[in-house]
Design an enzyme around this catalytic site. Structure first.
Site, PDB file in Angstrom:
ATOM      1  N   GLY A  72      17.186  53.124 -50.046  1.00 29.94           N
ATOM      2  CA  GLY A  72      16.333  53.143 -48.868  1.00 29.94           C
ATOM      3  C   GLY A  72      15.994  54.571 -48.495  1.00 29.94           C
ATOM      4  CB  CYS A  99      20.348  55.076 -53.807  1.00 33.26           C
ATOM      5  SG  CYS A  99      19.571  56.585 -53.197  1.00 33.26           S
ATOM      6  CE1 TYR A 100      20.648  54.837 -45.335  1.00 31.02           C
ATOM      7  CE2 TYR A 100      20.872  52.460 -45.596  1.00 31.02           C
ATOM      8  CZ  TYR A 100      20.850  53.582 -44.787  1.00 31.02           C
ATOM      9  OH  TYR A 100      21.058  53.454 -43.428  1.00 31.02           O
ATOM     10  CG  HIS A 186      17.425  54.662 -57.627  1.00 29.53           C
ATOM     11  ND1 HIS A 186      17.224  53.683 -56.683  1.00 29.53           N
ATOM     12  CD2 HIS A 186      17.438  55.838 -56.954  1.00 29.53           C
ATOM     13  CE1 HIS A 186      17.110  54.234 -55.488  1.00 29.53           C
ATOM     14  NE2 HIS A 186      17.231  55.544 -55.619  1.00 29.53           N
ATOM     15  CD  GLU A 188      16.918  50.658 -58.612  1.00 28.81           C
ATOM     16  OE1 GLU A 188      16.468  51.110 -57.548  1.00 28.81           O
ATOM     17  OE2 GLU A 188      18.088  50.871 -59.003  1.00 28.81           O
ATOM     18  CG  ASP A 244      -1.610  38.110 -61.263  1.00 32.90           C
ATOM     19  OD1 ASP A 244      -0.870  38.191 -62.263  1.00 32.90           O
ATOM     20  OD2 ASP A 244      -2.050  39.094 -60.659  1.00 32.90           O
ATOM     21  CE  LYS A 392      -0.361  41.389 -63.682  1.00 31.89           C
ATOM     22  NZ  LYS A 392      -1.512  40.639 -63.125  1.00 31.89           N
TER      23      LYS A 392
END
Length: 537
Positions: A72, A99-100, A186, A188, A244, A392
């Protein structure tokens, strides 16, 4: 802090050997919260996002098999900074702080977070001193992606320090007995070399969660949710021909069958031959009923004289809804006695659309997507958005699972506002025709070069309000520049420009300047995302 007994009762099997509940991603306002959830899904584990205001009782009621605390933008010591219900850490559920979220864990558990004066942003060297379960199988030195100003200066009592950097004495910690873990970087983000391994070690080794979730689960869950929402109601779908809306329509068709009618709006902002492709490819593949509405004049009249990109997006969003209201009225008049009225509108909204429109917890409004921030306040439909929490590549996988043809599933993303936001300036028929011709050349040459699978998207942009001097046919010209924007990405949250072969770029440039009247210059956009977005507007 002790845990209320009711939490334990609600959890029931939280400490069992076969946890089966979702992994909850607690969102502290990070734009990457959904990316964490996506990485968890890549490990074949189901995940959901909850806000940081979630209580321990609410968490327990979901019977989670694991919890991840996101990053964050705040400092844990700022007034009004997002906080965590500390009782969540006492539920007996494995927790990973990032992280945060790592710093929130540290302070809640009695550790110390301080401003060291050494910010770490981007690629950072991490030294692992004790791999433990979390960092097992990883090299002692690795590169990770950091984005922080504060650092954990002292780990909580009972925690082992696993890693450090030059600016962060405690870059990772663990308490295996309580199954509480944290990393300052991070994992991710793909730039963290062993990031996915960190997440998978947490999920499979520390939390013991089986890798048994896949796109088939998404289809089953969404089909059930659509049936519950729609019931016997009739539905129309905003089918654009892109991936989509095509997958969203296929999911709804799977759920409610002939209750669905797809409406394709030819708004005059499409690429060359796109209307024909939609009418032939999609209907042939699915058998869905398709109604085509020619609204070219309506959209061009509404956009006349407008150059501001946000205004253009909102106008396009408004006109889409007006068209569907008219389509709804026409369909009801056509078959007044056939079942319930049409109350539902399907949209192929994805999570990047939502987060960039300010729809995430604490996230900034980067730009209003026509199907999110651009919707009118007097919307008369109830929206059905089965892809709203997906990226996506997940949508493509679902499309393939549903049996959609590869020509549709692998199609390059195309923005809902179409060429309207690829013309930088006022949208006119002349400018649309010019851009359509240039775009068709680019797409044809990329396909001929066999690069469609390597390029995420290649917007072709007309700088309508810019002109430059040129020489064509031994005469002076004063034409428009065309911008090529080839990018590579996995999820549209981050992207890098694609290094196209010089010979191909030369061929594209020669064809556009020779074949498209009014263009005397072709330029290449070499900006990554961030700082630039994929589309120019």
């Amino acid at each position: 802090m002790s845990t209320d007994a009711a939490f334990t009762d609600l959890l029931g099997g939280a400490d069992s050997a076969n946890p089966s509940g979702p992994v909850l991603v607690v969102d502290f306002g990070a734009q990457y919260a959904q990316l964490i959830a996506r990485r968890v899904r890549e490990a074949n584990v189901y995940s959901e996002i909850v806000p940081h205001t979630v209580t321990a009782a609410e968490v327990a009621a979901k019977r989670p098999s694991g919890i991840v605390l996101s990053g964050g933008p705040s400092s844990v010591y700022e007034e009004g900074a997002p906080q965590l219900d500390e009782a969540i850490l006492d539920l007996g559920v494995p927790v990973l702080g990032i992280c945060y979220g790592f710093q929130v864990m540290a302070t809640a558990l009695g550790g110390e977070v301080a401003k060291t004066g050494q910010r770490e942003y981007g690629s950072t060297a991490v030294r692992i001193s004790d791999s433990g379960v979390l960092l097992e199988g990883q090299p002692a030195e690795q590169t990770a992606w950091m984005s922080h100003g504060d650092s954990v200066a002292r780990a909580p009592e009972g925690f082992d320090v696993l890693a450090s950097t030059d600016g962060t004495p405690v870059a990772a910690f663990a308490n295996d007995e309580r199954k509480l873990y944290g990393v300052q970087w991070h994992p991710e983000v793909k730039h963290s070399a062993y990031g996915q391994a960190v997440l998978e070690n947490f999920l499979h080794r520390a939390a013991g969660i089986p890798a048994d979730w896949n796109s088939g689960n998404v289809i089953a869950d969404q089909v059930a949710a659509i049936r519950a929402q729609v019931g016997s109601g009739r539905v129309i779908c905003a089918l654009s021909g892109g991936v989509d809306s095509a997958v969203a329509a296929a999911l709804v068709h799977e759920a409610v069958g002939d209750q669905l009618v797809c409406v394709f709006v030819d708004h005059g902002l499409l690429r060359k031959d796109e209307a024909r492709q939609v009418e032939e490819d999609y209907v042939t593949a699915t058998g869905v009923r398709l109604v085509t509405v020619n609204a070219q004049k309506q959209f061009l009249d509404a956009l006349s004289g407008v150059s501001d990109p946000e205004t253009k997006r909102k106008i396009i969003g408004r006109e889409f809804i007006r068209v569907f209201e008219k389509a709804q009225a026409d369909l009801i008049a056509e078959a007044a006695s056939e079942g319930d009225p049409i109350r539902f509108l399907v949209q192929g909204t994805l999570y990047p659309d939502v987060v960039e429109s300010g729809g995430g917890t604490g996230t900034a409004n980067i730009k209003s997507h026509h199907n999110v921030g651009g919707l009118p306040e007097d919307l008369q439909f109830e929206l059905v958005e089965p892809l709203r929490t997906l990226f996506k590549d997940e949508v493509r996988a679902i499309g393939r699972e549903l049996g959609l043809p590869e020509a549709i599933v692998s199609r390059q993303p195309f923005p809902g506002p179409g060429l309207g936001i690829r013309i930088v300036g006022e949208v006119t028929q002349e400018r649309l025709d010019l851009l359509r011709d240039a775009d068709a050349i680019v797409r044809a040459e990329l396909t001929a070069a066999g690069l469609d699978a390597e390029i995420w998207q290649c917007p072709v942009v007309l700088l309508a309000d810019v002109r430059s001097v040129g020489v064509q046919g031994d005469g002076r010209t004063y034409g428009h520049p065309i911008v090529l924007r080839p990018v590579s990405s996995e999820d549209a949250m981050t992207a890098d420009w694609t290094r196209l072969p010089y010979d191909l770029l030369a061929k594209i440039s020669n064809r556009i300047t020779n074949e498209v009247d009014g263009v005397n210059r072709v330029v290449l956009d070499v900006t990554s995302k961030p700082p630039g977005t994929i589309e120019w507007e």
